[in-house]
Design an enzyme around this catalytic site. Structure first.
Site: not given
Lengths: 220, 218
Positions: A45-47, A87, B99
């Protein structure tokens, strides 16, 4: 089975034992509940999580443990937490085996648009561009047509492009296409779907794959 | 030389026009007590570097609603419709970054780098007006580092020196932001004695942390 679950289950069949898998928001999220029981994959998960587990029961929700869609998750044994730069080093650096993403449009050569809508303010991109750039394999899961009934598989993108990277596989409620150097190849129809229906609802030109001509059994 | 101060004392350091990094992925890992105190202050024209701008009336969303934010740099603002409206009304400037580019730009800022070339966003709207360069046959765009006057971050636990550990996915942007601002203020759930966090566990070593506040309420 509803169609979105069908798409997710079909995508899950593409995963291999040991894959590091990143799931986007929407239909891709449903893939987590459809992974074949004979393989083990690791959800990224990117977070900042590797080893995401199933959705918790309401009484076990931890507000500090969410996925990229900000929904509560659990973690499995062997999981790890890390910061966002690490990440995205994993993502950009080519350490994620497969990303499964939703889209707004796909063009005839397999490039996608999934982050901005023409005429609306462009205020969100999240990790979409990073995932397309760095994932070893990209699978798109989507409804074949949008809410207006228009094909999402188009000759040319009218929505802003997410990346010049070409995706590998497109799975819709109607069909599966492999993306090759010379464009889209239809490899499979969903149960009860005719070739004519797919031709009618697909704006982009596509070829019919050899494997499809050989009368390969539809697998879902 | 205790680093422990109150939220009020922390927020008094912030001036109108300051550039502030704020940790969090949505509200998770966001320093909500510091933000709430900032929302009670008169400061305005803030430039906020954060992945999102909270939710309507929650977290950084309060500062948006009170028109205290002049510019936001981040990756995903569409989850707060009030941000979209403020942007359309030209009350808020927005700079959008992928991001991974954003988190790396903060890391680069804190690590003393002059920027970097990334393949992400090549050929997209986001790369318009950015320097493009081909290296070994692959296209990249140049990204400048990000730094700020203040970083407001959230950790689970600090020791008295300011060594920090985080809580699960609430870590996100906080460790990089701790490295990339002139003044770093960490909001924590709990402060423990030096030695009670193992050196192997510490994620942010104390030299990055200027002040510690304990979160207020829940």
């Amino acid at each position: 089975m509803n169609v979105k679950k069908y798409i997710a289950a079909r995508a899950a069949k593409e995963l291999k034992h040991g894959d590091i898998v990143n799931l986007g928001i929407g239909i891709p999220t449903l893939v987590a509940d459809n992974i074949p029981s004979d393989i083990k994959v690791f959800l990224h998960s990117e977070n900042g999580i590797l080893g995401v587990g199933p959705t918790p029961e309401p009484e076990h929700i931890d507000q500090n443990l969410v996925n990229a869609g900000k929904l509560p998750v659990t973690v499995l044994e062997g999981s790890s937490f890390f910061d966002s730069a690490s990440s995205f080093a994993m993502i950009r650096g080519g350490h994620v085996s497969v990303s499964i993403l939703g889209v707004l449009q796909i063009d005839a050569i397999g490039r996608i648009a999934n982050w901005a809508v023409p005429g609306k303010s462009v205020l969100g991109v999240g990790g979409a561009m990073d995932l397309l750039e760095g994932s070893k394999k990209v699978i798109v899961t989507t409804m074949h047509t949008n809410n207006q009934g228009e094909s999402k598989i188009v000759k040319e993108l009218t929505y802003p492009i997410t990346s010049e990277r070409i995706v590998d596989l497109i799975i819709t409620d109607l069909a599966v296409f492999a993306v090759k150097e010379d464009g889209l190849h239809l490899i499979e129809l969903s149960p009860g779907v005719s070739l004519e229906e797919v031709q009618q609802k697909t704006d982009a030109p596509f070829q019919i794959a050899e494997s499809f001509n050989k009368g390969k059994e539809v697998t879902a | 030389m205790s680093k422990l101060i109150t939220c009020e004392e922390a927020v008094k350091k912030v001036k109108s026009g300051s550039r502030i990094m704020v940790g969090g992925f949505g509200l998770v890992g966001s320093p909500l007590s510091l933000i709430a105190t900032l929302a009670q202050s008169e400061v305005k024209d803030l430039e906020i570097i954060s992945n999102n701008l909270g939710e309507p009336g929650r977290g950084l969303g309060v500062l948006v609603r009170q028109k205290q934010v002049k510019k936001a740099i981040g990756s995903y603002f569409t989850s707060n419709p009030e941000v979209v409206k403020a942007y359309q009304d030209k009350e808020l400037e927005v700079e959008l970054l992928p991001q991974g580019t954003m988190s790396e730009a903060i890391r680069a800022g804190g690590a003393g780098m002059g920027g970097f070339y990334t393949p992400v966003s090549v050929g997209t709207k986001i790369a318009e007006n950015k320097e493009e360069r081909t290296l070994n046959g692959k296209k990249y765009v140049f990204q400048e580092p990000l730094k700020a006057n203040f970083a407001l971050i959230k950790a689970k636990k600090a020791d008295q020196l300011g060594n920090l550990i985080y809580n699960k996915s609430a870590r996100n942007f906080n460790p990089m932001m701790a490295t990339a601002a002139d003044v770093v203020i960490a909001e924590v759930d709990e402060i423990v004695e030096v030695g009670q966090i193992s050196p192997e566990e510490i994620v942010t070593p104390h030299l990055f942390v200027d002040y510690i506040v304990v979160k207020e309420g829940n």
